[in-house]
Design a protein around this motif. Structure first.
Motif, short mmCIF file in Angstrom:
data_model
loop_
_atom_site.label_atom_id
_atom_site.label_comp_id
_atom_site.label_asym_id
_atom_site.label_seq_id
_atom_site.Cartn_x
_atom_site.Cartn_y
_atom_site.Cartn_z
N ILE A 103 71.73 123.61 -11.16
CA ILE A 103 72.22 124.66 -11.63
C ILE A 103 72.16 124.86 -13.19
O ILE A 103 71.98 125.67 -13.96
N ASN A 104 72.41 123.69 -13.99
CA ASN A 104 72.15 123.45 -15.48
C ASN A 104 70.85 124.14 -15.87
O ASN A 104 70.79 124.68 -16.88
N GLN A 105 69.76 123.71 -15.04
CA GLN A 105 68.62 124.06 -15.52
C GLN A 105 68.48 125.56 -15.46
O GLN A 105 67.89 126.22 -16.17
N MET A 106 69.09 126.08 -14.32
CA MET A 106 68.81 127.58 -14.14
C MET A 106 69.63 128.14 -15.18
O MET A 106 69.14 129.27 -15.71
N GLN A 107 70.69 127.51 -15.78
CA GLN A 107 71.34 128.25 -16.66
C GLN A 107 70.39 128.20 -18.19
O GLN A 107 70.49 129.12 -18.60
N ALA A 108 69.93 127.21 -18.25
CA ALA A 108 69.16 126.73 -19.47
C ALA A 108 68.02 127.80 -19.52
O ALA A 108 67.57 128.40 -20.56
N ARG A 121 76.79 132.45 -16.60
CA ARG A 121 77.84 131.44 -16.55
C ARG A 121 78.14 131.15 -15.25
O ARG A 121 77.92 131.84 -14.48
N TYR A 122 78.59 129.76 -15.12
CA TYR A 122 78.79 129.56 -13.59
C TYR A 122 79.88 128.43 -13.81
O TYR A 122 80.19 127.73 -14.73
N ALA A 123 80.55 128.20 -12.50
CA ALA A 123 81.78 127.42 -12.13
C ALA A 123 81.94 127.01 -10.90
O ALA A 123 81.55 127.70 -10.12
N VAL A 178 75.69 114.70 -17.02
CA VAL A 178 75.44 116.04 -16.61
C VAL A 178 76.90 116.96 -16.96
O VAL A 178 77.72 116.71 -16.40
N PRO A 179 76.46 117.78 -17.84
CA PRO A 179 77.66 118.69 -18.00
C PRO A 179 77.93 119.85 -16.77
O PRO A 179 76.99 120.24 -16.42
N THR A 180 79.11 119.70 -16.53
CA THR A 180 79.48 120.49 -15.30
C THR A 180 80.62 121.52 -15.61
O THR A 180 81.63 120.94 -16.14
N HIS A 181 80.57 122.70 -15.24
CA HIS A 181 81.85 123.54 -15.30
C HIS A 181 82.49 123.92 -13.87
O HIS A 181 81.92 124.27 -13.10
#
Lengths: 86, 194
Positions: free
Chosen positions: B29-34, B40-42, B129-132
């Motif tokens: 998910i982080n990769q897709m955001q990058a 934005r996701y949570a 791993v940063p996570t929202h």
């Protein structure tokens, strides 16, 4: 181990508190395990259901009635111990 | 807002619990955001609640996302997200995308409450791993808004765990017209409790 309801509830609450303060990574690892366990329980339930369905298919009607004449008299009498006949 | 949880700094043996499949979901998910596929996701629902409570058994991961509209397009489409995940080897199963064996459902914020929860999501660090994740108060209010038996049970878990900030909770309830619902919940489940 205790059978006191209050103590059981308290120990459950304590376990939940202990689990809640685990490091996040540890809790997420437990989620992985819980999911795998749920899946395997689901699979075994599905298999059991299939077995029940199989029995229903195999035996869709009631069992045949056994002719009274085939039972020895002693067993027939045992069902009616207080009958009025001499 | 970034939160850390007690004991998070304790040294850990990498092999202690094996590799976490869900961590792979978070990394993807982080990769897709990058890559700019999602804005934005949570994380919400049971996995989100697990960040504040004891682990809650669940079969899927609910991720709330805002999509970036493509240039010249007014409507947003989840297609780029699906294409990107399929290109990474993930597959679709019904409404789910399977990432590292976990069925993941991507949901748009459909109510003002969820929209706010997404904007005010809390950042956690899961082994680097940063996570929202939705805040505990937002998760509680979403549970109240949904009102299914399992949501009420979760709301009780939040209250029992004492992780809700009362002032923040009251403010969210008031902003989203949930105060009456909260009072009914209190009468039904918390009568006699302080």
């Amino acid at each position: 181990m205790t059978l006191q309801l209050l103590e059981i509830l308290q120990s459950k609450q304590a376990l939940r508190r202990r689990l809640a303060v685990l490091p996040i990574a540890e809790k997420l690892r437990l989620l992985d395990e819980l999911r795998e366990r749920s899946q395997s329980i689901g699979i075994s339930r599905a298999q059991r259901h299939t077995a029940v369905e199989w029995v229903r298919e195999w035996c869709p009607h009631s069992l045949p009635v056994v002719a009274r004449g085939l039972l020895p008299a002693i067993y027939r009498r045992a069902d009616f111990p207080h009958r009025a006949a001499p | 807002m970034t939160r850390s949880v007690e004991h998070d700094d304790e040294p850990r043996n990498e092999d202690e619990g094996g590799e976490m499949k869900i961590k792979e979901v978070l990394t993807t998910i982080n990769q897709m955001q990058a890559d700019g596929i999602i804005d934005r996701y949570a994380i919400g629902d049971a996995v989100g609640a697990t960040f504040y409570l004891e682990p809650i058994a669940t079969l899927d991961v609910d991720i709330f996302v805002t999509f970036r509209p493509e240039p010249g397009q007014l409507l947003v489409s989840p297609q780029p997200l699906i294409d990107s995940l399929v290109a990474r080897g993930c597959r679709m199963e019904g409404e789910y995308l399977i990432i590292a064996d976990w069925p993941v459902q991507f949901l748009p914020p459909l109510t003002p409450l969820v929209e706010e929860a997404l904007i005010e999501a809390v950042s956690f660090d899961v082994e680097g791993v940063p996570t929202h994740v939705f805040s505990a108060e937002h998760l509680a209010c979403i549970a109240l808004e949904l009102g299914r038996p399992k949501d009420k049970a979760r709301l009780l878990q939040f209250i029992e765990a004492g992780v809700l900030a009362p002032a923040r909770l009251e403010a969210i309830l008031a902003r989203h017209d949930l105060s009456d619902k909260w009072q009914k919940f209190e009468v039904q489940f918390l009568r006699g409790e302080a």
